[in-house]
Design a protein around this motif. Sequence first.
Motif, PDB file in Angstrom:
ATOM      1  N   ILE A 299      12.569  38.325   9.532  1.00  0.00           N
ATOM      2  CA  ILE A 299      12.180  39.037  10.740  1.00  0.00           C
ATOM      3  C   ILE A 299      11.059  40.032  10.459  1.00  0.00           C
ATOM      4  O   ILE A 299      10.272  40.357  11.347  1.00  0.00           O
ATOM      5  CB  ILE A 299      13.396  39.755  11.370  1.00  0.00           C
ATOM      6  CG1 ILE A 299      13.052  40.233  12.779  1.00  0.00           C
ATOM      7  CG2 ILE A 299      13.850  40.918  10.510  1.00  0.00           C
ATOM      8  CD1 ILE A 299      14.203  40.857  13.516  1.00  0.00           C
ATOM      9  N   LEU A 300      10.944  40.483   9.209  1.00  0.00           N
ATOM     10  CA  LEU A 300       9.878  41.414   8.855  1.00  0.00           C
ATOM     11  C   LEU A 300       8.511  40.755   8.999  1.00  0.00           C
ATOM     12  O   LEU A 300       7.564  41.360   9.507  1.00  0.00           O
ATOM     13  CB  LEU A 300      10.080  41.935   7.431  1.00  0.00           C
ATOM     14  CG  LEU A 300      11.382  42.689   7.158  1.00  0.00           C
ATOM     15  CD1 LEU A 300      11.478  43.062   5.684  1.00  0.00           C
ATOM     16  CD2 LEU A 300      11.469  43.932   8.030  1.00  0.00           C
ATOM     17  N   GLY A 301       8.407  39.515   8.557  1.00  0.00           N
ATOM     18  CA  GLY A 301       7.151  38.784   8.694  1.00  0.00           C
ATOM     19  C   GLY A 301       6.806  38.521  10.148  1.00  0.00           C
ATOM     20  O   GLY A 301       5.638  38.642  10.565  1.00  0.00           O
ATOM     21  N   ARG A 302       7.813  38.123  10.935  1.00  0.00           N
ATOM     22  CA  ARG A 302       7.557  37.872  12.354  1.00  0.00           C
ATOM     23  C   ARG A 302       7.146  39.156  13.077  1.00  0.00           C
ATOM     24  O   ARG A 302       6.328  39.125  13.994  1.00  0.00           O
ATOM     25  CB  ARG A 302       8.810  37.286  13.010  1.00  0.00           C
ATOM     26  CG  ARG A 302       9.064  35.833  12.608  1.00  0.00           C
ATOM     27  CD  ARG A 302      10.113  35.162  13.465  1.00  0.00           C
ATOM     28  NE  ARG A 302      11.453  35.646  13.182  1.00  0.00           N
ATOM     29  CZ  ARG A 302      12.197  36.332  14.032  1.00  0.00           C
ATOM     30  NH1 ARG A 302      11.708  36.658  15.220  1.00  0.00           N
ATOM     31  NH2 ARG A 302      13.426  36.714  13.695  1.00  0.00           N
ATOM     32  N   THR A 303       7.710  40.274  12.648  1.00  0.00           N
ATOM     33  CA  THR A 303       7.345  41.549  13.256  1.00  0.00           C
ATOM     34  C   THR A 303       5.889  41.883  12.982  1.00  0.00           C
ATOM     35  O   THR A 303       5.148  42.304  13.889  1.00  0.00           O
ATOM     36  CB  THR A 303       8.257  42.674  12.728  1.00  0.00           C
ATOM     37  OG1 THR A 303       9.613  42.364  13.033  1.00  0.00           O
ATOM     38  CG2 THR A 303       7.883  44.007  13.345  1.00  0.00           C
ATOM     39  N   GLU A 304       5.447  41.706  11.736  1.00  0.00           N
ATOM     40  CA  GLU A 304       4.049  42.004  11.401  1.00  0.00           C
ATOM     41  C   GLU A 304       3.097  41.074  12.148  1.00  0.00           C
ATOM     42  O   GLU A 304       2.017  41.497  12.571  1.00  0.00           O
ATOM     43  CB  GLU A 304       3.833  41.877   9.886  1.00  0.00           C
ATOM     44  CG  GLU A 304       4.539  42.940   9.072  1.00  0.00           C
ATOM     45  CD  GLU A 304       4.067  44.349   9.423  1.00  0.00           C
ATOM     46  OE1 GLU A 304       2.896  44.518   9.807  1.00  0.00           O
ATOM     47  OE2 GLU A 304       4.877  45.292   9.298  1.00  0.00           O
ATOM     48  N   ALA A 305       3.482  39.804  12.314  1.00  0.00           N
ATOM     49  CA  ALA A 305       2.633  38.874  13.053  1.00  0.00           C
ATOM     50  C   ALA A 305       2.517  39.291  14.519  1.00  0.00           C
ATOM     51  O   ALA A 305       1.427  39.253  15.111  1.00  0.00           O
ATOM     52  CB  ALA A 305       3.202  37.451  12.948  1.00  0.00           C
ATOM     53  N   LEU A 306       3.636  39.697  15.111  1.00  0.00           N
ATOM     54  CA  LEU A 306       3.617  40.159  16.504  1.00  0.00           C
ATOM     55  C   LEU A 306       2.765  41.422  16.643  1.00  0.00           C
ATOM     56  O   LEU A 306       1.971  41.538  17.590  1.00  0.00           O
ATOM     57  CB  LEU A 306       5.043  40.439  16.965  1.00  0.00           C
ATOM     58  CG  LEU A 306       5.184  41.049  18.367  1.00  0.00           C
ATOM     59  CD1 LEU A 306       4.761  40.054  19.431  1.00  0.00           C
ATOM     60  CD2 LEU A 306       6.609  41.524  18.607  1.00  0.00           C
ATOM     61  N   ILE A 307       2.910  42.347  15.699  1.00  0.00           N
ATOM     62  CA  ILE A 307       2.142  43.593  15.760  1.00  0.00           C
ATOM     63  C   ILE A 307       0.648  43.300  15.677  1.00  0.00           C
ATOM     64  O   ILE A 307      -0.155  43.852  16.448  1.00  0.00           O
ATOM     65  CB  ILE A 307       2.579  44.540  14.623  1.00  0.00           C
ATOM     66  CG1 ILE A 307       3.977  45.089  14.905  1.00  0.00           C
ATOM     67  CG2 ILE A 307       1.578  45.683  14.449  1.00  0.00           C
ATOM     68  CD1 ILE A 307       4.573  45.891  13.760  1.00  0.00           C
ATOM     69  N   ALA A 308       0.256  42.439  14.756  1.00  0.00           N
ATOM     70  CA  ALA A 308      -1.171  42.105  14.610  1.00  0.00           C
ATOM     71  C   ALA A 308      -1.723  41.481  15.884  1.00  0.00           C
ATOM     72  O   ALA A 308      -2.835  41.812  16.334  1.00  0.00           O
ATOM     73  CB  ALA A 308      -1.355  41.155  13.425  1.00  0.00           C
ATOM     74  N   GLU A 309      -0.946  40.590  16.491  1.00  0.00           N
ATOM     75  CA  GLU A 309      -1.402  39.930  17.716  1.00  0.00           C
ATOM     76  C   GLU A 309      -1.524  40.912  18.874  1.00  0.00           C
ATOM     77  O   GLU A 309      -2.536  40.941  19.589  1.00  0.00           O
ATOM     78  CB  GLU A 309      -0.406  38.823  18.080  1.00  0.00           C
ATOM     79  CG  GLU A 309      -0.743  38.099  19.369  1.00  0.00           C
ATOM     80  CD  GLU A 309       0.324  37.084  19.765  1.00  0.00           C
ATOM     81  OE1 GLU A 309       0.303  36.628  20.925  1.00  0.00           O
ATOM     82  OE2 GLU A 309       1.179  36.767  18.911  1.00  0.00           O
ATOM     83  N   GLU A 310      -0.492  41.751  19.069  1.00  0.00           N
ATOM     84  CA  GLU A 310      -0.506  42.679  20.201  1.00  0.00           C
ATOM     85  C   GLU A 310      -1.543  43.791  20.017  1.00  0.00           C
ATOM     86  O   GLU A 310      -2.181  44.212  20.982  1.00  0.00           O
ATOM     87  CB  GLU A 310       0.888  43.286  20.389  1.00  0.00           C
ATOM     88  CG  GLU A 310       1.933  42.305  20.884  1.00  0.00           C
ATOM     89  CD  GLU A 310       1.609  41.796  22.280  1.00  0.00           C
ATOM     90  OE1 GLU A 310       1.061  42.574  23.090  1.00  0.00           O
ATOM     91  OE2 GLU A 310       1.896  40.620  22.563  1.00  0.00           O
TER      92      GLU A 310
END
Length: 496
Positions: A299-310
Amino acid sequence: MSSLRAKIQDVFNEPACEQNRGKDAKARKKGCSKPLTPGAAAGGCAFDGAKIVLQPITDVAHLIHAPLACEGNSWDNRGAASSGPTLWRTSFTTDLTELDVVMGQGERKLFKAIREIKEAHGPPAIFVYPTCVTALIGDDIEAVCKRAAEKFGLPVVPVNAPGFVGSKNLGNKLAGEALLKHVIGTVEPDDAGPYDINILGEFNLSGEYWLVKPLLDRLGIRVRACIPGDARYFDIACAHRARAAMMVCSTALINLARKMEQRWDIPFFEGSFYGITDTSEALRQISQLLVKKGADPEILGRTEALIAEEEAIAWKKLAAYRPRLEGKRVLLNTGGVKSWSVVHALMEIGIEIVGTSVKKSTVEDKERIKQILKDDNHMFEQMAPRELYAMLSEHKADIMLSGGRTQFIALKAKTPWLDINQERQHPYAGYDGMVELVRQIDLAIHNPIWCQVREPAPWDCQPPVREELPRTKSEAANLHAVQEFASTMADDFGEC
């Protein structure tokens, strides 16, 4: 009353509050706020604070056991929004009269009111609030609520926070104590999972929670209970099965977060959803706490990907406003968590902060402001209306962000103003909320009305009227006759 005093003292000794831990025993007994001025408790008493925290629980009936005037306006409470039930905005009061007080009919009238609400609306629970009058005459609210719960088969929760016991901040904490004692942990969910969290102190003002929840949904994180914004009674009753919690406004419910951690091992942190950087940091900390409690580290990786996109989307939208707002000066006249979180959010796009109020801020809030602004010269505890007007009329700020109480000072100074407090009409949380905040500031500053109201009034800039001389003998004779007639009338009747 002795149990109420003990509960209040327990709140004053809150160990999770760093400011409280720094006091000696004598200072701790005085609580967090200045004592109330007799006759000036309206809008800032403990009852008001308790109702602010609990009323956004949308499917519950909120019954005020007091004279009619204590109820106030339920429909427009702080601008909190609901995605479903509207029962929370219906006013329920026992409407206690002088005769009821003299004849000792308060408890009987309360029991009857609970029965009527149950029969007419069938809510999952009823919250009962005593106020100064019913607390002073000694009505046993807890006994009535217990008897009604047994009789009608639904939770009837006493909220012991009469206005005279202290400030609004104390009422917030007493409301949290009522949830701990009577609500949280009373229902066992059958769908608890490793990605369940609680959000505490989020009021869903103008729908701000709805800008944050989709981000958590995309990460597979479920908000077990948002207390109190857009909450349901069942969700709060099951809140003890969350794996982690986020505190949005620590001054309101810090005692609730601490005791939930003690009883059910739910770790919490204090964060903010105002501004791009703070929103990203809040998402990171939520994911990290869940991983510590056993969630899959992916979930840490998915969180960073979401943050970068948003963040990329948000910064692209904000790029259009930066040339128009960079270097603009903002005066922030608010308090609490907004005193630092909004400061950080505005500075991210190049806006200069010329002052921020810290009247309702904790020591931790003030330290954050010092770190963000690099000094404390722009912090003020309280600024009198005359000083605010002087600062704005001298053009030391391009816009003021505050609550509705000071909007007319800005308007009198012919300065743009934007509502940042609970009555606001637009949500400012999350990535989209930050873009909306900047858009509203841009609209306010560049509204063409300000160029018009700052110009001199038409009657102040008219050229002087030049008296023309008569051009013919007949015109001169007529003018002389008129002047003689006016002089005669003045002698006969006097000057007007």
